[in-house]
Structures are given as C-alpha cells and as structure tokens.
Design an enzyme around this catalytic site. Sequence first.
Site, PDB file in Angstrom:
ATOM      1  N   GLN A   1     -51.836  13.594  88.305  1.00 39.09           N
ATOM      2  CA  GLN A   1     -52.605  13.852  87.277  1.00 39.09           C
ATOM      3  C   GLN A   1     -54.080  13.006  87.512  1.00 39.09           C
ATOM      4  O   GLN A   1     -54.807  13.196  86.507  1.00 39.09           O
ATOM      5  CB  GLN A   1     -51.855  13.329  85.979  1.00 39.09           C
ATOM      6  CG  GLN A   1     -50.553  14.217  85.652  1.00 39.09           C
ATOM      7  CD  GLN A   1     -50.892  15.500  85.154  1.00 39.09           C
ATOM      8  OE1 GLN A   1     -51.973  16.244  85.023  1.00 39.09           O
ATOM      9  NE2 GLN A   1     -49.965  16.128  85.267  1.00 39.09           N
TER      10      GLN A   1
ATOM     11  N   CYS B   1     -40.710  16.174  81.688  1.00 40.15           N
ATOM     12  CA  CYS B   1     -40.159  15.547  82.847  1.00 40.15           C
ATOM     13  C   CYS B   1     -40.268  14.047  83.013  1.00 40.15           C
ATOM     14  O   CYS B   1     -40.586  13.516  83.828  1.00 40.15           O
ATOM     15  CB  CYS B   1     -40.705  15.958  84.346  1.00 40.15           C
ATOM     16  SG  CYS B   1     -40.328  17.563  84.397  1.00 40.15           S
TER      17      CYS B   1
ATOM     18  N   HIS C   1     -43.278   9.967  85.792  1.00 38.22           N
ATOM     19  CA  HIS C   1     -42.548  11.097  85.712  1.00 38.22           C
ATOM     20  C   HIS C   1     -41.521  11.112  86.461  1.00 38.22           C
ATOM     21  O   HIS C   1     -41.217  10.238  87.223  1.00 38.22           O
ATOM     22  CB  HIS C   1     -43.567  12.396  86.510  1.00 38.22           C
ATOM     23  CG  HIS C   1     -43.388  13.486  86.580  1.00 38.22           C
ATOM     24  ND1 HIS C   1     -42.400  14.182  87.392  1.00 38.22           N
ATOM     25  CD2 HIS C   1     -43.701  14.910  85.876  1.00 38.22           C
ATOM     26  CE1 HIS C   1     -42.354  15.473  87.357  1.00 38.22           C
ATOM     27  NE2 HIS C   1     -43.105  15.764  86.436  1.00 38.22           N
TER      28      HIS C   1
ATOM     29  N   ASP D   1     -48.719   7.875  92.165  1.00 38.17           N
ATOM     30  CA  ASP D   1     -48.521   9.120  91.837  1.00 38.17           C
ATOM     31  C   ASP D   1     -49.877   9.745  91.303  1.00 38.17           C
ATOM     32  O   ASP D   1     -50.120   9.443  90.171  1.00 38.17           O
ATOM     33  CB  ASP D   1     -47.363   9.128  90.992  1.00 38.17           C
ATOM     34  CG  ASP D   1     -47.227  10.833  90.459  1.00 38.17           C
ATOM     35  OD1 ASP D   1     -48.071  11.562  90.691  1.00 38.17           O
ATOM     36  OD2 ASP D   1     -46.169  10.954  89.798  1.00 38.17           O
TER      37      ASP D   1
END
Length: 412
Positions: free
Chosen positions: A204, A366, A123, A201
């Site tokens: 999600q 994104c 992203h 990250d």
Amino acid sequence: MRTIATCRDDFPVLDQTASSGRPLVYLDSAATSHKPLPVVEAERRFYLHDNANVHRAVHTLAARATDAYEQARRAVARFIGAPQPESVVFVRSTTEAINVAARSLGQMLLREGDEVLLTVMEHHSNLVPWQLVARASGARLRYARLLEDGTLDLDSVREILAGGKVRIVAVTHQSNVLGTVNPVAELAAMAHEAGAVILVDGAQSVPHMPVDVQALGCDLLAFSGHKMLGPTGIGVLWGRIELLERMEPVFGGGEMIREVELDHATWNDVPYKFEAGTPPIAQAVGLGAAVEYLESLGMANVHAHEATLARYAVRRLQELRNIRIYGPLDDRRGGLVAFNVDGVHPHDVATILDHEGVAVRAGHHCAQPLMRWLDVPATVRASFYVYNTEADIDALVEALLAVERVFGKGRR
Ligand code: PMP
C-alpha cells in the site's frame, strides 16, 4: 504533458455507469487499481509483436521478449531506488514475495526460541506466512502494540527488541485499513541495532508515495503490480543483494539452476535463483509501463494528491452523524479511509453505496487481528488513487446520506 488533473481520460473503465444506472465512482483502489491505456497497450504490443519465452533461445522474438522483461526490471529498480536491477526479483504478488522471503529467511535465520516481530495492523499476507515459518522453526511471533489513534507504539517495538531474541522484523509500510504510514526508516534502524533484518510490506505504499529502499534502509520490500496501475499476476520482492545471495531459493525448476545432477543442483545468480519456471512476462512488461506512467505523473504529486483527498474525505465524513473513522486523523494517514456507520452493518452500507454507484469495500480487509483490536467485525473502506477527485468523495458523502435515509438517521 500528462498530469494528475488530466490522467482520468487514460482510464476508460471509469467512464461507465454502475449496475444501478448511476455514474460509477470507484473508491476501491486499495484492493486493486485500474490500468491506464499505456499499460494495456504495452501488454497488447508485447503479445502482438514480441511474445516468446525469456532467457532460453537465441531467436529474434526470444531476444526481444528477454529485453522487454529485463527492461521492466530496470524500470522497477529505478522506481524504488534499488542500487542494482538484479536485486529486483519478479514474483506473482506481494503475497508470494512475503511467502518466499519468510520461508527462505526462516530456514536461514530462525531457530527454536528466536522471535519474529510483527504488528497488530498486518495484512494476513504478512502474518500467516510467518505463522507457517514459526511452526516449522519453533520461533515465536511477537506483536508490537498500537496506540489508541491507530499508529504504531514504538515503545512496544523497543521493548520487544530489547529482549534480544528478534531475528526478523516484518512490518507494513502503510496499513490497508487504518491508512497509518509507519516510520519504516526508524524501524529499520531499530531492527538493525538489535541485529535483526527487516522486511517491509509495501503493497500500500509503493503505489502511493515515493519509496526509496536505500533511504528507508530496509533489507527486503514486497509489493504488487496490480495495486500500482499494473497488471495482476506480477509482484516484486526486492532485497539487498548480499542478503539475496545468501538466501536459499524456495521454488525449484527451470531457469533457477546453474547445473543439475540426478541428486543435486546448484543455483543460478540472483535474481534468477528465485524465478523458477516461466515468469509472468507480459505482466512484467505491463508493470514496467505502469512504473513509467507513475514516473510521468511524479510520485511526489501522486502522494500530495492522495493526501489532499484523504484530508478532504476525513473532513466531509466528520460532517456526517454516526460515522466512526478508524486510524489517525492527521497527515500520518495515506489515501484511504476506513469507517463504520453506527448501527448499520458495513455490508449493508456497501450495498446501498453500490446502488448509488459508489464502489467501496466492506469486510475485514484480510486483517482479522486488527478488526479484533478495533473491536468490530468489519469496516467500510474508501480508497483513492490518481484518477479520483474531490467530486468522487462528494458522491460518497451523498451516498452515505442515502444510507442514513434508509436506516433513519438524520444529519448532524
Ligand atoms: N499487504 C497489504 C498491506 C495489502 O493491502 C495487500 C492487498 N490487499 C497485500 C499485502 C496482498 O497483496 P496481494 O493480494 O496482491 O498479494
């Protein structure tokens, strides 16, 4: 007892019609999730009974606000298996968490010619901050390739690490487009073997599957409250405490200091060193309630529910003609499906779906480098959460038949 089968009643926002007058079907939780009543109630209760600034006063409300804020930190730490609550830094979002980590680690670790290893599926939030840091330090960004099915090419990761220049690995746990779940524990072991630190990250993944930072073996983890039934404006940067202690703060201001002289200052302890100014207090309290809500459902159940929905969605979409699904078609996929309808622009698909009451997202999500890799300008994305059912996916499929009718495509 609260279960996934009954939890939909806790989300009154879902009980309405879309602007077209059709019942609303919300398939956009990867962008942001809805908030259950206990989360809304926790924030409301905080404002109505406990509201005050944290850490700075002895009066009753300040003490209660501070307790509520710190209790939320403990809840988040428990939720991700963090060994100490102090290793949980409250920030405003995944984006802020990664920017803080990138800037601080960049200063600490990166010199001219060093490398940061990313993947093509990141992203922009886990990409642009590293571009800024690379520009400032003279470091080079390297990108691990993807395999044809949208999974990460681990040989490519090995190849880049073997060069001996990678200081930082930053990788998404679950792609917000492909749905691919990356083998983070394996990547962490590979990064450490090569002498690099690894940031994950988790925007999600943390909302959708059991995530235990100690089992993953990562050094830093970033995620957002609003994607996990919590409020907007609150996010988390978790870090290994020894690493956080070595990192310099990025924002200066109140609360992050121990002593301030006219020409210099010393820093407060972790996590306060990274929490300059008044934090998002009510939002942290809301996130604490969201964590408790997810724990009451059980993260293993949340994950299993979404895996079932993803499998069902892939199967139903494959029944339609002219649909191309992106990402792995097996169980390496989380609870979202990105696709395109042949010959129809994704924005047109999303507009017709909206007319049918079905809320999906269309765009580059994104992830422009990933769109280029897929060789498409954009995709449609349907994403699922605890309140979705197979009936929602049936509604999506019915709505896609309307797209086919409008654009003159027949059924397989
Ligand atoms: N990373 C991933 C994988 C995401 O899906 C998102 C949100 N779409 C982000 C980072 C950024 O999250 P936020 O906008 O909450 O900062």
